[in-house]
Motif scaffolding. Structure first.
Motif, mmCIF file in Angstrom:
data_model
loop_
_atom_site.group_PDB
_atom_site.id
_atom_site.type_symbol
_atom_site.label_atom_id
_atom_site.label_comp_id
_atom_site.label_asym_id
_atom_site.label_seq_id
_atom_site.Cartn_x
_atom_site.Cartn_y
_atom_site.Cartn_z
ATOM 1 N N PHE A 61 30.608 9.764 -21.431
ATOM 2 C CA PHE A 61 31.505 8.845 -20.738
ATOM 3 C C PHE A 61 31.959 7.720 -21.654
ATOM 4 N N VAL A 62 33.237 7.427 -21.578
ATOM 5 C CA VAL A 62 33.773 6.187 -22.117
ATOM 6 C C VAL A 62 33.928 5.288 -20.909
ATOM 7 N N TYR A 63 33.467 4.055 -21.024
ATOM 8 C CA TYR A 63 33.468 3.172 -19.867
ATOM 9 C C TYR A 63 33.931 1.781 -20.265
ATOM 10 N N ILE A 64 34.430 1.064 -19.279
ATOM 11 C CA ILE A 64 34.835 -0.325 -19.484
ATOM 12 C C ILE A 64 34.120 -1.184 -18.456
ATOM 13 N N VAL A 109 36.385 -7.909 -21.152
ATOM 14 C CA VAL A 109 36.150 -6.468 -21.033
ATOM 15 C C VAL A 109 35.347 -5.973 -22.232
ATOM 16 N N TYR A 110 34.551 -4.969 -21.973
ATOM 17 C CA TYR A 110 33.722 -4.330 -23.000
ATOM 18 C C TYR A 110 33.886 -2.831 -22.847
ATOM 19 N N THR A 111 34.107 -2.127 -23.945
ATOM 20 C CA THR A 111 34.261 -0.677 -23.931
ATOM 21 C C THR A 111 33.086 -0.045 -24.655
ATOM 22 N N GLY A 112 32.511 1.004 -24.043
ATOM 23 C CA GLY A 112 31.381 1.687 -24.654
ATOM 24 C C GLY A 112 31.412 3.175 -24.380
ATOM 25 N N VAL A 113 30.435 3.886 -24.943
ATOM 26 C CA VAL A 113 30.306 5.329 -24.754
ATOM 27 C C VAL A 113 28.834 5.646 -24.498
ATOM 28 N N THR A 114 28.581 6.635 -23.639
ATOM 29 C CA THR A 114 27.210 7.021 -23.302
ATOM 30 C C THR A 114 27.179 8.453 -22.785
ATOM 31 N N TYR A 149 36.011 1.007 -15.056
ATOM 32 C CA TYR A 149 36.755 2.186 -15.512
ATOM 33 C C TYR A 149 35.809 3.122 -16.262
ATOM 34 N N PHE A 150 36.032 4.430 -16.104
ATOM 35 C CA PHE A 150 35.312 5.397 -16.934
ATOM 36 C C PHE A 150 36.087 6.703 -17.006
ATOM 37 N N GLU A 151 35.851 7.432 -18.079
ATOM 38 C CA GLU A 151 36.406 8.768 -18.290
ATOM 39 C C GLU A 151 35.252 9.673 -18.701
ATOM 40 N N ARG A 152 35.289 10.922 -18.262
ATOM 41 C CA ARG A 152 34.254 11.891 -18.632
ATOM 42 C C ARG A 152 34.782 12.853 -19.691
ATOM 43 N N PHE A 153 33.912 13.215 -20.631
ATOM 44 C CA PHE A 153 34.239 14.167 -21.683
ATOM 45 C C PHE A 153 33.122 15.181 -21.797
ATOM 46 N N TYR A 195 34.962 13.766 -28.805
ATOM 47 C CA TYR A 195 36.163 13.286 -28.098
ATOM 48 C C TYR A 195 35.912 11.940 -27.431
ATOM 49 N N ALA A 196 34.707 11.768 -26.902
ATOM 50 C CA ALA A 196 34.375 10.499 -26.253
ATOM 51 C C ALA A 196 34.365 9.362 -27.275
ATOM 52 N N ILE A 197 33.772 9.597 -28.428
ATOM 53 C CA ILE A 197 33.723 8.568 -29.471
ATOM 54 C C ILE A 197 35.126 8.241 -29.971
ATOM 55 N N GLU A 198 35.934 9.276 -30.145
ATOM 56 C CA GLU A 198 37.320 9.070 -30.578
ATOM 57 C C GLU A 198 38.090 8.211 -29.560
#
Length: 101
Positions: free
Chosen positions: A7-10, A19-24, A55-59, A64-67
């Motif tokens: 997940f990329v999340y905000i 705002v903070y953007t991360g990946v997990t 906000y979040f997106e699933r990969f 792809y998530a890191i990109e």
């Protein structure tokens, strides 16, 4: 073949000024880590009390998530706001939604 979830999340703070953007790979655990910050790993989110998911997106693939995380981090605040508002117009806090899944 096993499906993977990344997940990329905000995150934002209570007043929605930061705002903070991360990946997990585990969004529920990561949200708890940001809030508890037991290991003092998340200095930015601790400093600004930034642990509300907006906000979040699933990969399926971590690459792809890191990109995507890097792409979003390079954006202006206005562009990040617009992305959030595509899926979450009112900037509702989604933390409870994730805990239920």
């Amino acid at each position: 073949m096993m499906n993977h979830n990344y997940f990329v999340y905000i995150l934002t703070n209570k007043n929605k000024t930061v705002v903070y953007t991360g990946v997990t790979n585990d969004l529920e655990i990561r949200l708890r880590q940001h809030k508890e910050n037991k290991e003092n790993k998340f200095a930015f989110t601790k400093k600004y009390n930034c642990y509300y998911l907006v906000y979040f997106e699933r990969f399926e693939y971590i690459e792809y998530a890191i990109e995507r995380e890097k792409e979003i981090k390079g954006w202006t605040r206005d562009k990040k706001n617009a992305l959030i508002e595509l899926k979450n117009e009112n900037w509702d806090f989604l933390n409870d939604l994730i805990a239920e899944e």
